[in-house]
Design a protein around this motif. Structure first.
Motif, mmCIF file in Angstrom:
data_model
loop_
_atom_site.group_PDB
_atom_site.id
_atom_site.type_symbol
_atom_site.label_atom_id
_atom_site.label_comp_id
_atom_site.label_asym_id
_atom_site.label_seq_id
_atom_site.Cartn_x
_atom_site.Cartn_y
_atom_site.Cartn_z
ATOM 1 N N UNK A 254 -13.611 -8.148 3.034
ATOM 2 C CA UNK A 254 -13.184 -7.217 4.351
ATOM 3 C C UNK A 254 -12.986 -8.415 5.412
ATOM 4 N N UNK A 255 -11.797 -9.228 5.378
ATOM 5 C CA UNK A 255 -11.572 -10.095 6.322
ATOM 6 C C UNK A 255 -10.116 -9.969 7.016
ATOM 7 N N UNK A 256 -9.656 -11.204 7.876
ATOM 8 C CA UNK A 256 -8.554 -10.973 8.457
ATOM 9 C C UNK A 256 -8.385 -9.853 9.640
ATOM 10 N N UNK A 257 -9.354 -9.715 10.109
ATOM 11 C CA UNK A 257 -9.391 -8.640 11.347
ATOM 12 C C UNK A 257 -9.001 -7.401 11.011
ATOM 13 N N UNK A 258 -8.010 -6.622 11.344
ATOM 14 C CA UNK A 258 -7.499 -5.277 10.875
ATOM 15 C C UNK A 258 -6.785 -5.042 9.787
ATOM 16 N N UNK A 259 -6.458 -6.454 8.853
ATOM 17 C CA UNK A 259 -5.877 -6.435 7.861
ATOM 18 C C UNK A 259 -6.419 -5.498 6.778
ATOM 19 N N UNK A 260 -7.722 -5.833 6.699
ATOM 20 C CA UNK A 260 -8.409 -4.956 5.366
ATOM 21 C C UNK A 260 -9.684 -4.293 6.134
ATOM 22 N N UNK A 261 -9.432 -3.082 6.181
ATOM 23 C CA UNK A 261 -10.636 -2.450 7.115
ATOM 24 C C UNK A 261 -11.314 -1.367 5.901
ATOM 25 N N UNK A 262 -12.406 -0.838 6.417
ATOM 26 C CA UNK A 262 -13.140 0.228 5.538
ATOM 27 C C UNK A 262 -12.543 1.495 5.999
ATOM 28 N N UNK A 263 -12.101 1.634 7.245
ATOM 29 C CA UNK A 263 -11.563 2.955 7.793
ATOM 30 C C UNK A 263 -10.403 2.613 8.526
ATOM 31 N N UNK A 264 -9.296 3.202 7.852
ATOM 32 C CA UNK A 264 -7.813 2.693 8.433
ATOM 33 C C UNK A 264 -7.008 4.067 8.304
ATOM 34 N N UNK A 265 -5.860 3.873 8.735
ATOM 35 C CA UNK A 265 -5.153 4.692 8.866
ATOM 36 C C UNK A 265 -3.770 4.716 7.968
ATOM 37 N N UNK A 266 -3.132 5.766 7.227
ATOM 38 C CA UNK A 266 -2.026 5.544 6.520
ATOM 39 C C UNK A 266 -0.950 6.486 6.949
ATOM 40 N N UNK A 267 0.334 6.060 6.672
ATOM 41 C CA UNK A 267 1.233 6.975 6.906
ATOM 42 C C UNK A 267 2.161 6.871 5.725
ATOM 43 N N UNK A 268 1.945 8.014 5.082
ATOM 44 C CA UNK A 268 2.397 8.172 3.575
ATOM 45 C C UNK A 268 3.510 9.203 3.488
ATOM 46 N N UNK A 269 4.511 9.179 2.534
ATOM 47 C CA UNK A 269 5.502 10.205 2.402
ATOM 48 C C UNK A 269 5.617 10.376 0.860
ATOM 49 N N UNK A 270 5.656 11.430 0.412
ATOM 50 C CA UNK A 270 5.819 11.658 -1.203
ATOM 51 C C UNK A 270 7.238 12.528 -1.183
ATOM 52 N N UNK A 271 7.976 11.930 -1.969
ATOM 53 C CA UNK A 271 9.407 12.508 -2.075
ATOM 54 C C UNK A 271 9.787 12.939 -3.381
ATOM 55 N N UNK A 272 9.766 14.419 -3.401
ATOM 56 C CA UNK A 272 9.725 14.997 -4.758
ATOM 57 C C UNK A 272 11.283 15.230 -5.387
ATOM 58 N N UNK A 273 11.337 14.691 -6.555
ATOM 59 C CA UNK A 273 12.649 14.593 -7.100
ATOM 60 C C UNK A 273 12.978 15.204 -8.661
ATOM 61 N N UNK A 274 14.030 15.330 -9.060
ATOM 62 C CA UNK A 274 14.315 15.739 -10.213
ATOM 63 C C UNK A 274 13.783 14.598 -11.243
ATOM 64 N N UNK A 275 12.865 15.098 -12.364
ATOM 65 C CA UNK A 275 12.947 14.001 -13.452
ATOM 66 C C UNK A 275 13.927 13.357 -13.931
ATOM 67 N N UNK A 276 14.191 11.794 -14.068
ATOM 68 C CA UNK A 276 15.210 11.195 -14.344
ATOM 69 C C UNK A 276 16.080 10.610 -13.212
ATOM 70 N N UNK A 277 15.852 11.264 -11.886
ATOM 71 C CA UNK A 277 16.498 10.759 -10.643
ATOM 72 C C UNK A 277 15.537 9.892 -10.032
ATOM 73 N N UNK A 278 14.497 9.372 -10.413
ATOM 74 C CA UNK A 278 13.558 8.768 -9.720
ATOM 75 C C UNK A 278 13.722 7.322 -9.029
ATOM 76 N N UNK A 279 14.463 6.800 -10.065
ATOM 77 C CA UNK A 279 14.700 5.367 -9.816
ATOM 78 C C UNK A 279 15.787 5.163 -8.833
ATOM 79 N N UNK A 280 16.672 5.993 -8.710
ATOM 80 C CA UNK A 280 17.780 6.128 -7.902
ATOM 81 C C UNK A 280 17.179 6.286 -6.506
#
Ligand code: GAP
Length: 513
Positions: A254-280
């Motif tokens: 755990x170094x480099x200030x707030x770069x690698x923290x033990x408690x942190x915050x994420x902004x995540x988005x999961x996008x649901x698509x038809x199988x086979x269209x995922x790479x597009x």
């Protein structure tokens, strides 16, 4: 100035000006845990708003979620975190210090890059304008030697990681003669895997208590709510669910200030698509996300993609968006094509169907998922380091200025009466009261006007207005631009229209579409 020194200055500047404080400081702090101060929280909120609005306002088919941090423990079994969310660790027997074996090797690899860069810089200085970097790199023997050593080590390292071969990982450390930075010795233990999840107990009695985990990512909260959102929102595939929230990882290095923290915050988005269209869709989201970063105007050359060579078992494509921090290009965001791994696994472990009925295809299937996952704190660090400037001024003075993208600045407008007397303070407060609903304003009447400008530069305020005796006569103020330091006289009535375009989030968001 050396980049190490710049980084140290950024860390101390952020403490001095109320951006980031070490957590529990009066008790000597906690490793890799930080608190955000009065300016830090505003900057962080603006970053989150930029992300949230870009996801949920600009995409009709992306909606939000706020799931709980505690979740059923089986979720982490299904996601693979109980069995496989670990880092390879190695101890130095002399210093008793513990390291991530892969990080030791990555740092060793970076040394070859440093050596190459030094050769290039030296030659560029020597040959001046006539210097041809491409030709130099292709012919200089020291550069070629370092590049071939780097390449060979990189290939061996990537293969070892892919195969999960812990003894070979140790052998690389031995062969590269990597020493412990503390003891300076090469007296290493074996490499072992160490799970990164924090566990605690839920329930009042010891017998009735069950082991629960603090979530190491927000994504699983989205997966287990996939059908709740889809059905209650009548969502049609393709659609996305976005979430901002805390995540916890027992990081060893755990170094480099707030770069690698033990408690942190994420902004995540999961996008649901038809199988086979995922790479597009993966390609589309890559493009959308890099545009979001670059629009901040911190230098297009400071971003790059790093495509993964070693794919997680659940992914069929993955890339990182890296930003050039003072300590090198580092991952800020990950974009992953996660296949149907998570939903299928939850279907298996929960016994509940996680399928979508597609009316156009007239059939049910488990959707595939594209994930965009960005750390708020890493984004904060990239904005802070991309904005930090030290400038020499006429007359030999220097100023530290944070040239934040205006829409992200914690304070948009400083309101400064030239002096406290003669009704100027009252007039300034009257202006403040009329503007505070439009922008985050800060009133300051202490010290000379020059010192007050410096204080606002140091927290990145894009504009300062000064109220002087003329203001009382003709209802005008001077407005000073943070970056150019130029001042102009404008009517009080025109402050809102002038600033609205410059500092508003809307201006930034409009450029995204
Ligand atoms: N759901 C996918 C996921 O969590 P990840 O690459 O492990 O993927 C995503 O994390 C992002 O979260 C990273 O790109 C980084 O910005 C941030 N992140 C991860 N670990 C972090 C840590 N220990 N401290 C701060 N940010 C972290």
């Amino acid at each position: 100035m050396a980049q190490d020194d710049v980084f140290k200055k950024i860390v101390s500047h952020s403490k001095e000006y109320g951006f980031v404080f070490p957590s529990s400081e009066i008790y000597d702090g906690m490793g890799a845990v930080y608190d955000y101060g009065q300016n830090g929280v505003e900057l962080k909120n603006n970053i989150k708003k930029y992300w949230w609005d870009s996801m949920t306002l600009l995409n009709e088919n992306v909606v939000g979620l706020d799931s709980a941090i505690f979740m059923h423990p089986t979720i982490w079994k299904a996601s693979g975190h109980v069995d496989a969310f670990s880092d390879p660790l190695i101890d130095n027997k002399d210093s008793k210090k513990r390291y991530r074996a892969d990080v030791l090797i990555e740092e060793h690899l970076a040394k070859f890059e440093d050596k190459i860069k030094k050769e290039v810089d030296k030659a560029a200085k020597k040959f001046g304008e006539a210097f041809d970097e491409v030709q130099f790199k292709a012919t200089n023997t020291r550069v070629l030697d370092n590049e071939s050593k780097r390449q060979a080590l990189h290939e061996r390292f990537a293969k070892t990681l892919n195969e999960g071969d812990l003894s070979e990982l140790r052998q690389i450390i031995v062969d590269c003669e990597i020493v412990c930075p503390v003891s300076g010795t090469r007296n290493w233990t074996e490499v072992r895997q160490f799970n990164l999840m924090f566990a605690t107990e839920m329930g009042s009695t010891a017998e009735g208590a069950s082991k629960v985990y603090l979530r190491p990512e927000t994504a699983q909260g989205i997966f287990v709510n996939f059908l709740n959102v889809q059905k209650s929102g009548r969502m049609k595939i393709p659609f996305g669910i976005a979430q901002i929230g805390k995540a916890f990882r027992n990081e060893i290095v755990a170094r480099q200030f707030i770069f690698r923290m033990r408690e942190f915050e994420q902004m995540e988005m999961q996008f649901f698509v038809r199988p086979g269209e995922e790479l597009e869709w993966f390609a589309k989201w890559k493009e959308t996300r890099i545009k979001w970063h670059k629009l901040l105007g911190m230098g297009e050359e400071k971003y790059r993609f790093h495509d993964h060579e070693k794919l997680a078992h659940y992914a069929n494509a993955a890339t990182d968006i890296e930003y050039q921090m003072p300590f090198g290009f580092k991952e800020v965001e990950g974009i992953h094509s996660r296949t149907d791994f998570d939903l299928s696994s939850h279907e298996k472990f929960s016994g509940k169907k996680m399928q979508y009925f597609d009316p156009e295809l007239n059939k049910s299937y488990v959707p595939f998922v594209i994930e965009t996952s960005i750390g708020v704190d890493r984004m904060f660090l990239s904005v802070l380091s991309g904005s930090y400037c030290e400038e020499k001024l006429d007359g030999g003075d220097t100023r530290v200025v944070l040239k934040f993208p205006p829409a992200l600045a914690p304070v948009k407008l400083a309101i400064l009466p030239l002096i406290k007397k003669d009704g100027l303070a009252e007039k300034a407060k009257e202006i403040m009261n009329s503007l505070k609903f439009e922008f985050t304003c800060q009133y300051d009447e202490k010290d000379s006007i020059g010192k007050r400008y410096r204080r606002q530069d140091a927290i990145g305020t894009p504009y300062c207005i000064t109220i002087d005796h003329q203001t009382l006569e003709d209802q005008t103020v001077t407005i000073r631009n943070r970056d150019t330091m130029l001042q102009e006289r404008i009517a009080i009535d025109s402050i809102v229209s002038k600033l609205e375009i410059e500092v508003s989030m809307k201006t930034l968001l409009r450029k995204l579409i």
